[in-house]
Scaffold this active site. Sequence first.
Site, short mmCIF file in Angstrom:
data_model
loop_
_atom_site.label_atom_id
_atom_site.label_comp_id
_atom_site.label_asym_id
_atom_site.label_seq_id
_atom_site.Cartn_x
_atom_site.Cartn_y
_atom_site.Cartn_z
N GLU A 1 -22.79 -39.48 115.24
CA GLU A 1 -24.20 -39.46 115.63
C GLU A 1 -24.85 -40.84 115.71
O GLU A 1 -25.96 -41.02 115.23
CB GLU A 1 -24.99 -38.59 114.64
CG GLU A 1 -24.53 -37.16 114.60
CD GLU A 1 -25.21 -36.36 113.50
OE1 GLU A 1 -25.55 -35.20 113.76
OE2 GLU A 1 -25.38 -36.88 112.38
C1 TNX Z 1 -24.35 -33.33 110.98
S1 TNX Z 1 -21.49 -33.65 110.53
C2 TNX Z 1 -24.02 -34.53 110.37
C3 TNX Z 1 -24.59 -34.83 109.05
C4 TNX Z 1 -25.59 -33.80 108.59
C5 TNX Z 1 -25.07 -32.43 108.92
C6 TNX Z 1 -25.95 -31.33 108.42
C7 TNX Z 1 -21.78 -35.04 110.81
C8 TNX Z 1 -20.61 -35.84 111.06
N1 TNX Z 1 -23.06 -35.39 110.82
O1 TNX Z 1 -25.18 -36.10 109.06
O2 TNX Z 1 -25.78 -33.94 107.23
O3 TNX Z 1 -24.92 -32.31 110.30
O4 TNX Z 1 -25.36 -30.09 108.59
#
Ligand code: TNX
Length: 524
Positions: free
Chosen positions: A337
């Site tokens: 992300e």
């Molecule tokens: C996505 S999974 C994220 C996390 C969040 C999570 C909450 C991922 C690699 N990134 O930063 O905590 O969703 O469900």
Amino acid sequence: MFKRLTPFCMLFALPILHACQSGNAAEEAARQAFTSLIPRPVEASPGEGFFTLTDSTVISADKNVPQLERLGSYLSGLLQPSTGMAIPVKAEDGSGRHRIRLMLTSDSALGQEGYFLQIADSMITLQAHQPAGIFYGIQTLRQLLPPSIEKKERQPGPWLLAAGTIRDQPAFALRGSMLDVARHFFGVADIKRYIDLLAYYKMNTLHLHLSDDQGWRIEIKKWPRLTEYGGSTQVGGGKGGFYTQEQYKEIVQYAADRFITIIPEIDMPGHTNAALASYPELNCNPKDPNPKLYTGIEVGFSTFCTTNEKVYGFVEDVVQEIAAITPGPYFHMGGDESHVTPKEEYIQFVNRVQGIINKHGKQVIGWDEIATATLLPNSIAQYWSDSTNPKRAVQQGAKLILSPAKRAYMDMQYDSTTRLGLHWAGYIEVDDAYNWDPATLVDSVGTEHMLGIVAPLWTETILNMEDIEYMVFPRLPGYAEIGWSPANGRSWDEYKQRLGRHARQMQAMDINFYRSARVAWADK
Ligand code: TNX
């Protein structure tokens, strides 16, 4: 012994009814335990009779193998609080004593983690090719004993195990969980309990998400403000916290003693607000000389300045210090992300940081987005969301770790009434968590490309150990089974019977578990 009493009980039942009943009940429970193991063993054949732990039981181990002696003491220590017996660990002397015998064998077909367990009236023999197999055989013994074996205070017994043989080894080499200690911080005692719970289900990996926008949780001596400032809060504005390097080493050792590898994750180039606030020069345009920490739960707004050389010096220091206190083979660079990092810069960053991590002797793991870069041959992509990324990774020759959000995110709510957790990837009831097969998860990607499974617990909404347990149990035993047991013949209808009976063990271990209405819990 109780078995032989049965006809006698039937004839002269009245005066000794109670003793006869408890004998039979104990035998029946022991037989049921033999077919209720989680994870389900590869092969289990019930036999005749029972082994009973008594004052005269000993554990015998080859004293020339220090690991075996240590495992013998570990087993004795597990049994002591509830049985009240201090079962001695003796040298293997070939005697016919009533004993639990721990042995290494040359049978290499058992692999790194397999074991062969034979239980008869007078002796239990636990064999493995490697010490880890003995450890997993011990976990099986725990589940074969009455559930009260797990209690911390003395219990009445009797301590029966049903006779039989079990030959067992895991389907996947890597099985574990990720705990997010960045959104909310959890101290060393909580981590140790978490490790004990993973070990009980024969998991061998704990991935620690050590940094995120809301907090930096591991001491880096060259960059002290990361923890002094960056570790000083958490989601909701609480006081946060961090592990000193000494505490981290203590966690690593505690895990290693239970055959668990720690995977440290430093998430970058996104999810870095805590680091950016501690050292503004890691930003591209440091406007504010005293940037604020972040205590909300949005994602995707922060990034290191990937075109700034200073950032690579920082990454090098962080990787070097953590690699030096991490005996396991992996370093996790996050990579998820990074929505505000320009795409080309993201790719260059991932390519370069892989080299830094390799230089410090570690294999790279990253969230599936790293597959958009050029992966090094030994890099590993952790599949969580975008199903095109695992294919990209595999095409580059990389292996996968499976953490599919829709199935394996333990921060997802069970249903719309769950007090904790999120639901952006859906609701994950206990059967949804169990009912999937790695072999068919990603189109045209077979299990030969998969190292294993890691079930993450993100902690935006999770405040303490009770909350952790509620989200993790009873889903985690199901992930453990997907990772360990053969997929052949797996069925929710069968598993839910074992899981229902397993309530007794979870109770005895004081686990705060979610009592899904889809399971008939045996302790009620
Ligand atoms: C996505 S999974 C994220 C996390 C969040 C999570 C909450 C991922 C690699 N990134 O930063 O905590 O969703 O469900």
